[in-house]
Design an enzyme around this catalytic site. Structure first.
Site, PDB file in Angstrom:
ATOM      1  N   HIS A   1       1.728  -6.028   7.951  1.00  0.00           N
ATOM      2  CA  HIS A   1       2.090  -5.567   9.291  1.00  0.00           C
ATOM      3  C   HIS A   1       2.610  -4.137   9.245  1.00  0.00           C
ATOM      4  O   HIS A   1       3.664  -3.872   8.667  1.00  0.00           O
ATOM      5  CB  HIS A   1       3.162  -6.487   9.878  1.00  0.00           C
ATOM      6  N   GLY A   2       1.890  -3.191   9.847  1.00  0.00           N
ATOM      7  CA  GLY A   2       2.359  -1.823   9.975  1.00  0.00           C
ATOM      8  C   GLY A   2       3.336  -1.691  11.131  1.00  0.00           C
ATOM      9  O   GLY A   2       3.592  -2.653  11.871  1.00  0.00           O
TER      10      GLY A   2
END
Length: 354
Positions: free
Chosen positions: A116-117
């Site tokens: 997850h960025g």
């Protein structure tokens, strides 16, 4: 003869200041600076026109798929057109590419576990490529926070995003769907460090989904996903403690830089006989860590991410894969057998991405 100072000032005033009866002062300023404004804006307008042309050409590449979608239904065609814009935008702004799309089965279950960025634009780009190239609409699990954002409901419904449960995700996999889960959630998005720490805590829900459905897990990571938009780090520890108490993501984000984004889909990882969710989650996290270390330059750098837009510099700035340790070699050998098994169980494998 030299003109007196007062006479010179009066002459300049007559020359520069307009007659109030014929021309307003603001209009005079407008006409005075119009050439300068035009010269400053024209280069940007030309660049904007070029990018619009490239966007149109990128969409034209998908014309056959879009035409088929509109023949099926207007709503389906509108969705595919929106995804075409996402694919074109990712290609133009980030030079977005996907490596390993051929690993996914063309009609069979696949559980994609994604890092997850700060803002997971890579998932939008990946979904666009997946739908337009393989015609498979994935089932996306996202944090409940998104449903509290005004105006997002339609986008979430179009993208087939849901809060998801273990049972609904397992049912989707049993139906042969592609399911995308980001175990790190907002905690990983906001508070992971520049070394791309994995903030999964003790989350094992995705492992229970894979075991329940007997589906393969595909670790997915996108290089530089934390550099396009990153979090302002001073005071982040205090904000994290506040988040753990209130679940409010009160973090300052900076940028939207056109860094190079490349998504890597790793080999499938199958649940072992009698394997517990905790053990499977740990194996998946170890595989994700190896994937990050082999594909991402650490610590992350916006400058390096921008330079990687040039192919020669991308090869130079990408990390050299480290030789695996003895226990990792054995694990990778087992993973290779799992990949062969997954391919054998799939009716048909997908074609490589362009």
């Amino acid at each position: 003869p030299a003109m007196p100072a007062a006479g010179l000032a009066a002459a300049l005033a007559d020359l520069l200041l307009p007659d109030p009866g014929t021309l307003s002062y603001l209009s005079w300023l407008y006409y005075l600076y119009l050439p300068a404004i035009t010269c400053l804006l024209l280069p940007y307008l030309v660049v904007l026109f070029l990018y619009f042309s490239l966007l149109w050409l990128q969409l034209w590449k998908w014309r056959h798929r879009l035409a088929e979608s509109y023949q099926y239904s207007i709503w389906r065609g509108a969705i595919h057109t929106a995804l075409g814009f996402w694919a074109a935008f990712g290609r133009l702004w980030h030079g977005y590419e996907v490596s390993g799309l051929h690993r996914l089965p063309s009609n069979g279950p696949a559980l994609l576990i994604v890092y997850h960025g700060v803002f997971p634009l890579d998932v939008y780009f990946l979904v666009a490529r997946l739908v337009l190239e393989t015609d498979r609409q994935p089932f996306i699990v996202a944090d409940n926070f998104l449903w509290k954002v005004p105006g997002f409901a339609l986008l979430l419904r179009v993208m087939n995003v849901t809060p998801g449960t273990v049972e609904t995700c397992a049912d989707a996999l049993r139906q042969g769907r592609v399911v995308i889960i980001m175990p790190g959630g907002l905690r990983e998005a906001l508070f992971a460090d520049p070394f791309y720490s994995i903030e999964w805590s003790r989350r094992t829900g995705f492992a229970r989904v894979a075991i329940s459905a007997g589906a393969p897990i595909y670790p997915v990571f996108t290089t530089n996903i934390r550099e396009g938009i990153f979090c302002f780090r001073p005071g982040l520890g205090l904000l994290r403690r506040l988040y753990e108490r209130t679940r409010l993501p009160l973090v300052i984000t900076l940028g939207y830089f056109p860094v190079k984004l490349r998504t890597f889909i790793d080999r499938p990882l199958l649940p072992g006989p009698g394997e517990t969710p905790t053990k499977l989650a740990r194996r998946t996290q170890e595989r994700m860590r190896r994937l990050i270390d082999s594909k991402q330059r650490l610590p992350g750098s916006v400058i390096c991410g921008l330079l990687m837009r040039l192919p020669a510099l991308e090869r130079w700035l990408s990390p050299a894969p480290a030789p695996p340790a003895a226990h990792e070699s054995a694990a990778m050998a087992g993973d290779s057998m799992s990949e062969d098994s997954a391919a054998a169980n799939s009716p048909l494998t997908g074609s490589p991405a362009s």
